[in-house]
Design an enzyme around this catalytic site. Structure first.
Site, PDB file in Angstrom:
ATOM      1  N   GLU A 210       0.884  -1.173   0.000  1.00  0.00           N
ATOM      2  CA  GLU A 210       0.000   0.000   0.000  1.00  0.00           C
ATOM      3  C   GLU A 210       0.915   1.214   0.000  1.00  0.00           C
ATOM      4  O   GLU A 210       1.439   1.601   1.046  1.00  0.00           O
ATOM      5  CB  GLU A 210      -0.893  -0.009   1.250  1.00  0.00           C
ATOM      6  CG  GLU A 210      -1.945  -1.113   1.261  1.00  0.00           C
ATOM      7  CD  GLU A 210      -3.120  -0.823   0.340  1.00  0.00           C
ATOM      8  OE1 GLU A 210      -3.352   0.359   0.011  1.00  0.00           O
ATOM      9  OE2 GLU A 210      -3.812  -1.775  -0.050  1.00  0.00           O
ATOM     10  N   CYS A 244      -2.090   9.471   2.509  1.00  0.00           N
ATOM     11  CA  CYS A 244      -1.613   8.848   1.256  1.00  0.00           C
ATOM     12  C   CYS A 244      -2.494   9.213   0.076  1.00  0.00           C
ATOM     13  O   CYS A 244      -2.011   9.352  -1.041  1.00  0.00           O
ATOM     14  CB  CYS A 244      -1.567   7.339   1.415  1.00  0.00           C
ATOM     15  SG  CYS A 244      -3.122   6.623   1.936  1.00  0.00           S
TER      16      CYS A 244
HETATM   17  P1  NAD Z   1       8.153   4.845   4.924  1.00  0.00           P
HETATM   18  O1  NAD Z   1       8.135   4.007   3.705  1.00  0.00           O
HETATM   19  O2  NAD Z   1       9.325   5.708   5.185  1.00  0.00           O
HETATM   20  O3  NAD Z   1       7.972   3.926   6.224  1.00  0.00           O
HETATM   21  C1  NAD Z   1       7.011   2.904   6.321  1.00  0.00           C
HETATM   22  C2  NAD Z   1       7.540   1.807   7.236  1.00  0.00           C
HETATM   23  O4  NAD Z   1       8.761   1.316   6.710  1.00  0.00           O
HETATM   24  C3  NAD Z   1       7.840   2.268   8.650  1.00  0.00           C
HETATM   25  O5  NAD Z   1       7.440   1.240   9.549  1.00  0.00           O
HETATM   26  C4  NAD Z   1       9.346   2.458   8.660  1.00  0.00           C
HETATM   27  O6  NAD Z   1       9.898   2.217   9.947  1.00  0.00           O
HETATM   28  C5  NAD Z   1       9.798   1.410   7.658  1.00  0.00           C
HETATM   29  N1  NAD Z   1      11.053   1.742   6.964  1.00  0.00           N
HETATM   30  C6  NAD Z   1      11.521   2.965   6.645  1.00  0.00           C
HETATM   31  N2  NAD Z   1      12.682   2.867   5.970  1.00  0.00           N
HETATM   32  C7  NAD Z   1      12.950   1.544   5.864  1.00  0.00           C
HETATM   33  C8  NAD Z   1      14.027   0.788   5.277  1.00  0.00           C
HETATM   34  N3  NAD Z   1      15.043   1.383   4.643  1.00  0.00           N
HETATM   35  N4  NAD Z   1      13.980  -0.563   5.361  1.00  0.00           N
HETATM   36  C9  NAD Z   1      12.953  -1.176   5.970  1.00  0.00           C
HETATM   37  N5  NAD Z   1      11.933  -0.513   6.552  1.00  0.00           N
HETATM   38  C10 NAD Z   1      11.929   0.820   6.517  1.00  0.00           C
HETATM   39  O7  NAD Z   1       6.809   5.686   4.862  1.00  0.00           O
HETATM   40  P2  NAD Z   1       6.319   6.794   5.870  1.00  0.00           P
HETATM   41  O8  NAD Z   1       7.159   8.013   5.738  1.00  0.00           O
HETATM   42  O9  NAD Z   1       6.138   6.210   7.234  1.00  0.00           O
HETATM   43  O10 NAD Z   1       4.855   7.074   5.268  1.00  0.00           O
HETATM   44  C11 NAD Z   1       4.671   7.910   4.180  1.00  0.00           C
HETATM   45  C12 NAD Z   1       4.479   7.153   2.885  1.00  0.00           C
HETATM   46  O11 NAD Z   1       3.541   6.119   3.032  1.00  0.00           O
HETATM   47  C13 NAD Z   1       3.918   8.037   1.773  1.00  0.00           C
HETATM   48  O12 NAD Z   1       4.515   7.712   0.541  1.00  0.00           O
HETATM   49  C14 NAD Z   1       2.450   7.672   1.755  1.00  0.00           C
HETATM   50  O13 NAD Z   1       1.792   7.954   0.548  1.00  0.00           O
HETATM   51  C15 NAD Z   1       2.523   6.212   2.052  1.00  0.00           C
HETATM   52  N6  NAD Z   1       1.252   5.749   2.603  1.00  0.00           N
HETATM   53  C16 NAD Z   1       0.493   4.906   1.883  1.00  0.00           C
HETATM   54  C17 NAD Z   1      -0.743   4.506   2.389  1.00  0.00           C
HETATM   55  C18 NAD Z   1      -1.658   3.587   1.644  1.00  0.00           C
HETATM   56  O14 NAD Z   1      -2.603   3.103   2.233  1.00  0.00           O
HETATM   57  N7  NAD Z   1      -1.419   3.324   0.376  1.00  0.00           N
HETATM   58  C19 NAD Z   1      -1.155   4.966   3.632  1.00  0.00           C
HETATM   59  C20 NAD Z   1      -0.318   5.817   4.339  1.00  0.00           C
HETATM   60  C21 NAD Z   1       0.886   6.208   3.824  1.00  0.00           C
END
Ligand code: NAD
Length: 456
Positions: A210, A244
């Site tokens: 997602e 998102c």
């Molecule tokens: P992110 O991808 O930075 O983090 C998401 C998760 O991944 C967190 O638990 C984080 O700890 C982990 N993570 C971060 N870097 C990592 C790495 N290098 N290796 C492994 N795990 C890692 O996203 P965010 O900043 O928390 O959220 C924002 C993003 O999420 C935006 O792009 C937004 O559009 C998207 N989002 C999508 C939905 C959806 O339902 N499609 C909902 C909310 C947010």
């Protein structure tokens, strides 16, 4: 063996006992979750205020309420969702019957982001619970207060052989991704989505991703731009655009720009007052990093209204950027903040091409009174899902799949689809022992004609 492996091993053993698949057990878990969440509602809402400045009303509407409704829906339907499904059997297989067993997929990993830290952790968990899976859950480190409450809710009330939550940063995610799962459900950015998918590929683990991206709004020549302005206030500025499916940028037909801009300015004042960053109904940016990133984007953009920031409180006022252009820094990345670039267009075809030149969006919102315009956009643009003459609200329905396509993700969930996500459909042909028709055994001489007829 580290703690992550140890708990996953316990969950594997427990899953193999078959207990998690029992319908009574699944309902008991869902009922317990409903009760515990209600008991902890105040703590959850306060944690959301601490992490993101969400008012209790916003926290309930966009997070807690959605999850409670998902649980109630799952309790009501989980028996029928779990039932084997009879399907037709080809004549060639006579005498036999065919059915599909709805089988729990197994041991799953759920990883969630910080922007709707409660909803995006528990909504997939409801699906995993209803499907009879075990789950290890890893929320984001940035929404620490909500993670702490969620940890207490899960780890103090559920058997760790079935559900367990780990707090922590990237190192924890990395360690968890190194393990072998039966399914990974990830919500977050496309960049981290790529890491998750490549780790999953090592074990051929199926995934739901997602993700996010830039979700456009089109306001057409034949639309009600006053209505569009009114509905985009909620869609764009709720949670300060850290959503998102927030409308990322607006493509407005040039005949509608003037009125749209004046209405959106009026609407912002009406919703949040003369000084929005002091409004109790207006939250905050999650952390300093994102505050600095968004402040930088404002500096490189044509500010039409808003633009005020409060560094100490991590607040940024609703900010309209006009006339924005495709080369502005704000158009090069997902904004994820309360900045709304407005770009003008002349022909609907140009707006469609503009969107199609970019990665496939998670959501698209079209404001139009003409069926032909709506159908054209829906036919020519591929995107996750969206609304007509509204924004955001498609996420609230149990009946609509929620998910992205291409760069915005793969797989979908909500309602029954959450159950389906964590379910393997096992197809079974049950052949009766008698009579034993040997048509398919050699020698084939003269049988081909009958076989062709039966397979027709
Ligand atoms: P992110 O991808 O930075 O983090 C998401 C998760 O991944 C967190 O638990 C984080 O700890 C982990 N993570 C971060 N870097 C990592 C790495 N290098 N290796 C492994 N795990 C890692 O996203 P965010 O900043 O928390 O959220 C924002 C993003 O999420 C935006 O792009 C937004 O559009 C998207 N989002 C999508 C939905 C959806 O339902 N499609 C909902 C909310 C947010």
């Amino acid at each position: 063996m580290n703690t992550y492996e140890e708990i996953l091993q316990e969950q594997r053993t427990y899953f193999l006992s078959g207990e998690t698949k029992d319908i009574g057990h699944k309902k008991e878990n869902l009922r317990k979750l409903l009760r515990v969440l209600k008991e902890n509602e105040e703590d959850i809402l306060s944690a959301l205020t601490e992490d993101l400045g969400k008012s209790h009303t916003e926290g309930y509407t966009t997070e807690v309420g959605i999850v409670l409704s998902e649980i109630r829906n799952a309790i009501k339907h989980v028996s029928s969702w779990s039932r084997n499904k009879r399907v037709r059997t080809a004549l060639l297989h006579f005498p036999s019957k065919s059915y599909i067993i709805k089988e729990s997929i197994g041991n799953v990993l759920i990883m969630s982001p910080w922007n709707y830290p409660f909803q995006l952790t528990f909504a997939p968990l409801v699906g995993a619970m209803a499907a009879g899976c075990t789950a290890i859950i890893k929320p984001s480190r940035y929404s620490a207060a909500t993670s702490a409450v969620m940890k207490r809710i899960i780890n103090d009330n559920f058997d760790r052989r079935e559900f367990f939550l780990f707090e922590g940063g990237r190192d924890v995610n990395t360690a968890l991704l190194d393990l072998k799962w039966d399914y990974i459900f990830f919500t977050g950015s496309p960049n981290v989505g790529k890491i998750v998918l490549s780790k999953a590929a090592e074990n051929l683990t199926p995934v739901t991703l997602e993700l996010g991206g830039k979700s456009p709004v089109i306001i057409t020549e034949h639309s009600d731009e006053v209505l569009a302005a009114s509905r985009l206030i909620f869609g764009k500025f709720m949670n300060l655009g850290q959503t998102c499916i927030a409308p990322d940028y607006v493509l407005v037909h040039k005949s509608k720009t003037k009125r749209f801009l004046s209405e959106i300015e009026k609407g912002i004042k009406k919703a949040f007052g003369e000084d929005p960053i002091t409004s109790k109904d207006y939250g905050k940016i999650i952390n300093r990093h994102h505050f600095d990133r968004l402040s930088g984007l404002i500096k490189g953009s044509p500010v039409y209204s808003g633009g005020k920031t409060d560094e100490e409180k991590l607040k940024i006022a609703p900010t309209i950027l006009f006339p924005a252009s495709k080369n502005d820094p704000v158009m090069q990345e997902e904004i994820f903040g309360p900045l709304m670039p407005v770009l003008e267009y002349e022909n609907l075809d140009d707006a469609i091409s503009f969107i199609n030149e970019r990665p496939r969006p998670l959501a698209l919102y079209i404001f139009s009174n003409r069926k032909e315009e709506i159908e054209k956009v829906h036919k020519l643009v591929t995107f996750g899902g969206g609304c007509v003459n509204d924004a955001i609200m498609h996420i609230v329905s149990h009946h609509l799949p929620f998910g992205g396509v291409g760069n915005s993700g793969m797989g979908s969930y909500h309602g029954k689809r959450s159950f389906d996500t964590f379910t393997h459909e096992k197809g079974i042909l049950k052949h009766y022992r008698w009579p034993d028709i040997t048509l398919r055994n050699p020698p084939y001489k003269k049988k081909e004609g009958i076989i062709r007829l039966m397979l027709h």
